[in-house]
Enzyme design. Structure first.
Site, PDB file in Angstrom:
ATOM      1  N   CYS A  91     -14.214   2.242   6.777  1.00 43.82           N
ATOM      2  CA  CYS A  91     -12.929   1.612   6.455  1.00 43.82           C
ATOM      3  C   CYS A  91     -12.219   1.297   7.760  1.00 43.82           C
ATOM      4  O   CYS A  91     -12.207   2.123   8.671  1.00 43.82           O
ATOM      5  CB  CYS A  91     -12.088   2.570   5.614  1.00 43.82           C
ATOM      6  N   HIS A 143     -13.733  -0.135  -3.464  1.00 46.86           N
ATOM      7  CA  HIS A 143     -13.120   0.383  -2.234  1.00 46.86           C
ATOM      8  C   HIS A 143     -11.759  -0.277  -1.997  1.00 46.86           C
ATOM      9  O   HIS A 143     -10.763   0.410  -1.740  1.00 46.86           O
ATOM     10  CB  HIS A 143     -14.067   0.130  -1.053  1.00 46.86           C
ATOM     11  N   GLU A 144     -11.724  -1.605  -2.118  1.00 44.15           N
ATOM     12  CA  GLU A 144     -10.456  -2.318  -1.879  1.00 44.15           C
ATOM     13  C   GLU A 144      -9.433  -2.001  -2.968  1.00 44.15           C
ATOM     14  O   GLU A 144      -8.236  -1.848  -2.678  1.00 44.15           O
ATOM     15  CB  GLU A 144     -10.677  -3.831  -1.791  1.00 44.15           C
ATOM     16  N   HIS A 198      -7.453   1.050  -2.325  1.00 47.64           N
ATOM     17  CA  HIS A 198      -6.348   0.902  -1.361  1.00 47.64           C
ATOM     18  C   HIS A 198      -5.044   0.526  -2.074  1.00 47.64           C
ATOM     19  O   HIS A 198      -3.957   0.910  -1.639  1.00 47.64           O
ATOM     20  CB  HIS A 198      -6.665  -0.204  -0.348  1.00 47.64           C
TER      21      HIS A 198
HETATM   22 NI    NI Z   1     -10.791   0.476   3.476  1.00 45.03          NI
END
Ligand code: NI
Length: 174
Positions: free
Chosen positions: A92, A134-135, A138
């Site tokens: 990341c 993953h995004e 966030h």
């Molecule tokens: Ni990330």
């Protein structure tokens, strides 16, 4: 990692096709390109809005991953199509120099809007599904280390490589 903004719940975008939204996405694209990332969420550049970008052309860092189309997703949502999970290496841009193995759903459907407000909907699997998840994390203040189960796989790239755990160039989801 450690900056409080990364732990915020990002807010939905309410106005599409605005100069502000286009400028944000351009900033994100510049940042992602500068760091050779696979994806980026607005919150990573300090803007707590539900906006993500991702995309991977053929890249020797991801030899087994098919290309992921260059995508902008505003106010995304997703569902699981197959509850099988698989673990793979992630990195990341907000956790530089480190990698860890993260379990993610193998096959998902996501939808969201582009900068103009046009619907984008796709059924995806593998690395594409991983990058999205993953995004998306966030947007809810979640970072990949939070999801690591095999804790011995979380570490600095050089140490993981020296230990023979991580290959030549570990895959990075962002
Ligand atoms: Ni990330």
């Amino acid at each position: 990692m450690g900056h409080p903004v990364l732990r915020q719940i990002a807010e939905p975008v309410e106005v599409f096709d605005s100069p502000e939204l286009h400028a944000l996405i351009a900033d994100m694209e510049d940042t992602m390109a500068a760091y050779d990332g696979a994806g980026l969420a607005a919150i990573q550049i300090g803007v707590p809005l539900r906006v993500m970008i991702f995309g991977v052309e053929h890249n020797p860092r991801y030899p087994d991953a098919g290309p992921v189309p260059k995508t902008v997703l505003v106010n995304p949502a997703w569902e699981i199509l197959d509850d099988t999970m698989e673990s793979d290496w992630e990195g990341c841009l907000s956790v530089p120099g480190m990698r860890g193995r993260v379990p993610r759903y193998r096959q998902i459907r996501y939808r969201g809007y582009d900068a103009l407000g046009m619907l984008v909907e796709r059924d995806v699997d593998g690395f594409h599904a991983r990058v999205f998840q993953h995004e998306y994390d966030h947007l809810d203040g979640v970072l990949y280390p939070d999801r690591i189960e095999e804790r011995e796989t979380f570490g600095f790239i050089e140490e993981l490589q020296a230990a023979g755990l991580l290959g030549e160039c570990g895959e990075s989801a962002d």
